[in-house]
Scaffold this motif. Structure first.
Motif, PDB file in Angstrom:
ATOM      1  N   GLY A  92      -7.320  -2.060  -3.689  1.00 44.50           N
ATOM      2  CA  GLY A  92      -8.394  -2.727  -2.944  1.00 44.50           C
ATOM      3  C   GLY A  92      -7.926  -4.020  -2.292  1.00 44.50           C
ATOM      4  N   GLY A  93      -6.676  -4.405  -2.542  1.00 44.53           N
ATOM      5  CA  GLY A  93      -6.132  -5.651  -1.995  1.00 44.53           C
ATOM      6  C   GLY A  93      -5.568  -5.454  -0.601  1.00 44.53           C
ATOM      7  N   TYR A  94      -4.782  -6.416  -0.172  1.00 44.77           N
ATOM      8  CA  TYR A  94      -4.194  -6.369   1.168  1.00 44.77           C
ATOM      9  C   TYR A  94      -3.092  -5.304   1.242  1.00 44.77           C
TER      10      TYR A  94
ATOM     11  N   THR B  21      -6.983  -2.056   3.728  1.00 49.02           N
ATOM     12  CA  THR B  21      -6.768  -2.226   2.285  1.00 49.02           C
ATOM     13  C   THR B  21      -5.615  -1.370   1.772  1.00 49.02           C
ATOM     14  N   ASN B  22      -5.083  -1.811   0.657  1.00 47.79           N
ATOM     15  CA  ASN B  22      -4.243  -0.987  -0.193  1.00 47.79           C
ATOM     16  C   ASN B  22      -5.209  -0.162  -1.051  1.00 47.79           C
TER      17      ASN B  22
ATOM     18  N   SER C  56       0.818  -1.206   0.000  1.00 50.04           N
ATOM     19  CA  SER C  56       0.000   0.000   0.000  1.00 50.04           C
ATOM     20  C   SER C  56       0.857   1.263   0.000  1.00 50.04           C
TER      21      SER C  56
ATOM     22  N   GLN D  34     -11.175  -5.321   7.007  1.00 51.14           N
ATOM     23  CA  GLN D  34      -9.765  -5.549   6.713  1.00 51.14           C
ATOM     24  C   GLN D  34      -9.148  -4.264   6.179  1.00 51.14           C
TER      25      GLN D  34
END
Ligand code: 1HN
Length: 354
Positions: free
Chosen positions: A257-259, A252-253, A218, A250
């Protein structure tokens, strides 16, 4: 599945033993002797359920603070070592965790390494961490990233101890034998961007025009607790409350939108007062840190009563269910993104569950 190979019995006769000795002499081994162990029917983690009570560990960390400076230590940290894998510098098989102390007036020197890190702030009145030329003031509950190969240093210009939980993917990096690290020429790296820069650029549902990320993690380095706590509060009011997780989000990056990190995912969840959660399990062993409140978590056959700043770990595939007394908040992190990227991740919610 045909079970015969998985359950093959060891061969013990003298004749077999003599054969095995000849195999050993040529650096070979019989798969049928170890198959059930290396391909179990379900995860058999070496990692054990465990809890680190803050009121027991904090005095040890403060004693470390009297024995060694942050500079001498490079990083003054007590590793939280899983009792099932002592001596291996890890809290689960894939994730490292530790409690770090920076005393008033101290700095921890600038370095970078391949391992990615997260910080979850426990105590801080004016401590900072600097990542890639940007300083971020640390406040309790803030979630802060140090992406792979970014220069980082820490400092405490305040008057009270600064303590946070570190999470790193060191066991993963070392499993692949891909570790590199180096110091920055300057002990404290130059500040090249104003405080809050990454939050302005990426933290408001906006990003620089046609932004192309230079790295896999991120571009937002800090997720202030004030914001994430308010999100939990409003989500709770809007509902629904998950029967296992309470109100869980959770991190997000924001660019994908990912981890937030390629190897580590992080989560925040709120339990309403009196919450009694249903059991849940997943293959990502998970490290929890209590942010607010008191409660209990049942992890396999163990029950951990927890309060603020306690850290506990739920191994892979162990059923976990959470209970809260008053309104409570848990932070957690795991290797979920790594498992998902490799097609390994599984979860099980209660039959007929939400
Ligand atoms: C590290 O760089 C930090 O920067 C903390 O605060 C813990 C554990 C192993 C290797 C590097 C930090 C670490 C670490």
């Amino acid at each position: 599945m045909d079970t015969s190979a998985l359950d093959a019995k060891p061969q013990t006769s003298a004749e077999w033993q003599e054969f095995y000795q000849r195999l050993e002499g040529k650096s070979t081994a019989a798969l049928w002797e170890v198959l059930a162990e290396i391909v179990p029917r379900e995860p058999r983690p070496a990692c054990l359920p465990a809890i680190w009570r803050y009121n027991e560990v904090r005095p040890l960390l403060m004693e470390a603070g009297r024995r060694i400076t942050a500079k001498e230590a490079e990083r003054r940290v007590l590793i939280l070592e899983n009792p099932g894998t002592r001596g291996m510098s890890r809290i689960t098989q894939t994730v490292y965790a530790g409690l770090q102390l920076v005393l008033p007036g101290e700095t921890a020197p600038t370095h970078r390494h391949v391992a990615s890190a997260l910080r979850f702030v426990i105590e801080s009145e004016g401590g900072y961490t600097a990542v890639d030329g940007e300083r971020t003031t640390m406040r309790p509950g803030d979630f802060i990233l140090t992406p792979s190969w970014t220069y980082h240093d820490h400092g405490n210009p305040g008057e009270t101890p600064v303590i946070w939980l570190d999470g790193l993917d060191i066991p993963i990096v070392n499993f692949f034998e891909t570790s590199f690290a180096e110091h920055h020429p300057e002990e404290t790296q130059p500040v090249t961007r104003s405080e809050g820069d990454s939050l302005v650029r990426f933290g408001a549902g906006l990003q620089p025009l046609e932004y192309q990320s230079p790295r896999m993690s991120s571009p937002l380095f800090t997720y202030p607790y004030s914001r994430s706590r308010e999100t939990l509060d409003r989500l709770y009011r809007n509902g629904p409350v998950h029967e296992c997780h309470g109100v869980k989000v959770q991190f997000t990056n924001p660019a994908t939108g990912g981890y937030p990190l390629p190897t580590i995912g992080a989560f925040l969840q709120l339990f309403p007062p009196g919450f009694r959660g249903a059991p849940y399990r997943s293959t990502d062993a998970t490290v929890y840190c209590v942010v607010e409140g008191t409660g209990r978590s049942h992890v396999g056959k163990e029950t951990f009563a927890w309060r603020e700043h306690d850290v506990f770990v739920v191994p892979s595939w162990y059923p976990v269910s959470h209970e809260a007394e008053g309104e409570s908040v848990l932070f957690s992190f795991s290797d979920r993104p790594a498992q998902k990227a490799l097609g390994l991740w599984r979860e099980q919610v209660p039959a007929g569950g939400a």
